[in-house]
Design an enzyme around this catalytic site. Structure first.
Site, PDB file in Angstrom:
ATOM      1  N   GLU A   4      -3.687   1.760   5.232  1.00  0.00           N
ATOM      2  CA  GLU A   4      -3.872   0.992   6.452  1.00  0.00           C
ATOM      3  C   GLU A   4      -2.656   0.192   6.871  1.00  0.00           C
ATOM      4  OE1 GLU A   4      -5.472  -1.550   2.971  1.00  0.00           O
ATOM      5  OE2 GLU A   4      -5.393   0.558   3.510  1.00  0.00           O
ATOM      6  N   HIS A  11     -11.976   4.104   8.830  1.00  0.00           N
ATOM      7  CA  HIS A  11     -11.824   3.185   7.702  1.00  0.00           C
ATOM      8  C   HIS A  11     -10.500   2.430   7.805  1.00  0.00           C
ATOM      9  CE1 HIS A  11     -12.602   1.843   3.523  1.00  0.00           C
ATOM     10  NE2 HIS A  11     -11.283   1.853   3.426  1.00  0.00           N
ATOM     11  N   GLU A  12      -9.413   3.166   8.043  1.00  0.00           N
ATOM     12  CA  GLU A  12      -8.100   2.516   8.125  1.00  0.00           C
ATOM     13  C   GLU A  12      -8.033   1.588   9.339  1.00  0.00           C
ATOM     14  OE1 GLU A  12      -6.807   2.867   5.404  1.00  0.00           O
ATOM     15  OE2 GLU A  12      -7.753   4.745   4.791  1.00  0.00           O
ATOM     16  N   HIS A  27      -9.647  -1.707   8.630  1.00  0.00           N
ATOM     17  CA  HIS A  27      -8.759  -2.593   7.863  1.00  0.00           C
ATOM     18  C   HIS A  27      -7.934  -3.509   8.774  1.00  0.00           C
ATOM     19  CE1 HIS A  27      -9.076  -1.935   3.605  1.00  0.00           C
ATOM     20  NE2 HIS A  27      -8.941  -0.622   3.705  1.00  0.00           N
ATOM     21  N   GLU A  44     -12.014  -3.958   0.649  1.00  0.00           N
ATOM     22  CA  GLU A  44     -12.612  -2.631   0.778  1.00  0.00           C
ATOM     23  C   GLU A  44     -14.115  -2.627   1.057  1.00  0.00           C
ATOM     24  OE1 GLU A  44     -10.866  -0.258   1.363  1.00  0.00           O
ATOM     25  OE2 GLU A  44      -8.907  -0.722   0.515  1.00  0.00           O
ATOM     26  N   ASP A  54      -3.614   0.504 -10.616  1.00  0.00           N
ATOM     27  CA  ASP A  54      -3.705   1.945 -10.349  1.00  0.00           C
ATOM     28  C   ASP A  54      -4.616   2.650 -11.356  1.00  0.00           C
ATOM     29  OD1 ASP A  54      -2.000   1.787  -8.157  1.00  0.00           O
ATOM     30  OD2 ASP A  54      -0.202   2.179  -9.352  1.00  0.00           O
ATOM     31  N   TYR A  86     -15.208  -0.509  -3.036  1.00  0.00           N
ATOM     32  CA  TYR A  86     -15.610   0.062  -1.751  1.00  0.00           C
ATOM     33  C   TYR A  86     -17.134   0.073  -1.615  1.00  0.00           C
ATOM     34  CZ  TYR A  86     -10.846   2.047  -1.456  1.00  0.00           C
ATOM     35  OH  TYR A  86      -9.496   2.223  -1.394  1.00  0.00           O
TER      36      TYR A  86
END
Length: 616
Positions: free
Chosen positions: A285, A309-310, A313, A332, A389, A397
């Site tokens: 995003e 979704h992006e 954001h 998220e 990560d 989410y």
């Protein structure tokens, strides 16, 4: 030292950076950026200022007003997660100038040779800074707590062009005087002003977290798809550009819907960049310039849900940001909720419910994945000593979405919409933690803590009992058909005649984890799922094939793993081969990674390496 973020050396007692001015010389031959970073602090400071770096060589540190050298030191041993600490000794300064070079192994950057691009004639480079990789591009306080504005002067080959998560100011010829700071490092003014070079200037005038710093450089083209939106991709990738323009034609409608729900769109432009297949995420995003994987172009407009979704954001994540990754659900969970609200209006309630159903299945799968590490099933979790990560998952989410939805269900949509607008208006351009949100929630919805167990939702493990499994006719029908497959019945062609990728994805994800090989092959023979152009469908089917010991599909698995670098596909396929497979599957995993490794982004390389080291 009072850390502000478990993933940063930033000290909460130090002033935070408010602006960064970067001069960057991109050397494609060496995969190195020679740069200078002028960091402006919120106030003057005396003492040791801590900065984050990773694989960066510091040439010199200067007082920008006097150009006198400033004392500094670099930690001898890099921290495996946070990287290398740089400490600069200040004596009342409010800014610092650092001349440096990046490494060819910089974790945020993927340099693609001409042969790895569509054109086969020009190189390409792009960034991925989330969660903690901006520090491999420039020294900084690499925490979302430090929101920065920035200006960039970027020197690139004149055969290429650049895009950024910032306003494009101009493209012009380089000026020798601009390189004077870089001459303190390893770059001379003659290289900066070479006949084959050009400068692109950018400005980000709104304060953003460092992980939203982004650029891409290559032979780029674009298509106009709306008054605020262009779609960019490699200019040689004409089919990709045309398909993307078609897939994302409804973007302006989604922006307008977002504005109706959440207030004004604050970023002026909402452009899209379709990256090479190695991009490790579905979308990123970055403000003004969302980055997308080409796998979201499916030909049925369902890829627009990633764009939704992006886009969402732009309000939740970019305007209001988690203060650090322990509170990632604030980015998220709200964004997944917002995405589904946009999809509900633009594509219909059935599609939004399918999306929710796929998310519910993903959430239950994550509970199985983290059964031995329940901390990762909490919304607000402890990430001290944890690489973000490595624990990236659907939990922030989908459990975050469930929590937001639980509040909406409690107070009603109309009241919740008013609350959401007030929340965004109150905290825009701020970075907050879970407690700040909860206090705001309780202040604005009195008594909510008596109706919903807020502590259980934010700090408890697993899925709370008052979570909501979606209900709709199509969702129920697909789940029912998946159960029938366990009894040996395949769906008829009439039953799937109107299915698109999402329906197939939901169906496949609700089949048993493994089946009789003959059943799996019969399903594929009828519906050609292994050959699907929709990677959600293809990868869901190939996971089933691996778990069911259908070795006939190893060729398709290898092809898929070599074609894309999106971690959503790499993680389950490599895990299936390495964890549940036999000797042949484990060998295939090692062989494919050895051959495909250099085509993956460094973040994806690290994720696959951790999977293989865990199971092989």
């Amino acid at each position: 030292m009072a850390p502000i973020d478990p993933h940063s050396f930033t000290d909460s007692s130090h002033p935070l950076t408010t602006h960064v001015a970067l001069s960057l010389y991109l050397d494609f031959n060496s995969s190195i950026i020679h740069g200078s970073a002028l960091l402006t602090l919120s106030s003057a400071f005396s003492g040791e200022l801590s900065l984050d770096t990773r694989s960066i060589s510091i040439d010199t540190v200067l007082d920008p007003l006097t150009l006198a050298s400033l004392p500094h030191r670099v930690s001898a041993t890099p921290d495996p997660i946070r990287g290398t600490q740089v400490i600069v000794v200040l004596s009342g300064q409010s800014s610092v100038l650092i001349v440096y070079s990046t490494s060819p192994s910089a974790s945020a950057l993927q340099w693609l040779s001409p042969l790895q691009t569509f054109s086969k004639s020009h190189p390409y480079v792009y960034t991925q800074c989330q969660a903690i990789h901006a520090r491999s591009i420039f020294p900084c306080q690499d925490t979302p707590a430090a929101r920065i504005r920035y200006d960039v002067v970027m020197n690139i080959p004149n055969s290429l062009s650049a895009v950024m998560s910032a306003r494009h100011v101009r493209r012009r010829l380089p000026v020798p005087e601009e390189a004077k700071h870089l001459e303190a490092g390893s770059l001379g003014s003659s290289l900066w002003s070479g006949e084959d070079r050009v400068v692109e200037e950018f400005a980000m005038e709104q304060p953003i977290p460092p992980y939203l710093f982004a650029f891409a450089v290559g032979e780029l083209g674009f298509r106009e798809v709306g008054p605020r939106t262009r779609v960019y991709a490699e200019s040689a990738a004409v089919e990709v550009l045309d398909a993307a323009a078609l897939e994302f034609a409804g973007t302006e409608d989604m922006i307008k819907q977002g504005e109706m729900l959440f207030g004004d769109y604050e970023w002026e432009r909402f452009d899209l960049l379709v990256l090479p297949p190695s991009f490790p995420y579905g979308g990123m995003e970055n403000p003004r310039m969302t980055f997308l994987t080409p796998t979201v172009i499916k030909g049925d407009s369902s890829g627009a849900q990633v764009v939704a979704h992006e886009l969402a954001h732009s309000w939740t994540g970019n305007l209001i940001t988690n203060i650090n990754n322990e509170h990632f659900w604030l980015n998220e969970g709200f964004t997944t909720y917002a995405e589904r609200r946009i999809v509900e209006v633009v594509q219909g309630a059935d599609i939004a419910t399918l999306n929710m159903g796929i998310g519910w299945r993903g959430l239950t799968d994550e509970m199985e994945r983290f059964k031995d590490n329940l901390e990762c099933t909490k919304l607000w979790n402890n990430q001290e000593g944890v690489d973000p990560d490595d624990v990236y998952s659907q939990v922030p989410y989908e459990k975050g979405f469930q929590f937001v939805l639980r509040i909406e269900r409690q107070i009603g949509r109309t009241a919740f919409d008013e609350f959401l607008k007030k929340y965004i208006a109150t905290f825009k351009f701020k970075s907050i933690d879970t407690n700040t949100f909860l206090e705001f929630l309780k202040a604005n919805i009195p008594g909510i803590e008596k109706e919903i167990n807020l502590q259980l939702w934010t700090e408890g493990v697993g899925i709370p009992e008052d979570a909501y499994e979606p209900v709709s006719t199509i969702y129920t029908k697909i789940i029912s058909l998946a159960k029938e497959f366990k009894e040996g019945r395949m769906p008829s062609e009439d039953e799937v005649a109107e299915w698109n990728g999402q329906e197939w994805e939901l169906y496949l994800e609700n089949l048993p984890k493994s089946c009789e090989p003959s059943q799996v092959m019969a399903l594929d023979k009828r519906y050609r799922l292994a050959e699907s152009k929709d990677y959600e469908v293809k990868v869901s089917f190939l996971q089933l094939a691996i778990a069911s010991k259908c070795r006939e599909y190893h060729g398709e698995v290898e092809k898929a793993l070599k074609a894309v670098g999106r971690m959503k596909y790499l993680r389950p396929l490599f895990t299936a081969l390495a964890q549940t497979g036999g000797t042949e599957e484990k060998q295939l995993a090692k062989q494919v990674f050895a051959e495909a490794r250099e085509t993956y982004h460094p973040i994806a390389q690290g994720v696959v390496e951790s999977i293989l080291s865990k199971y092989i």
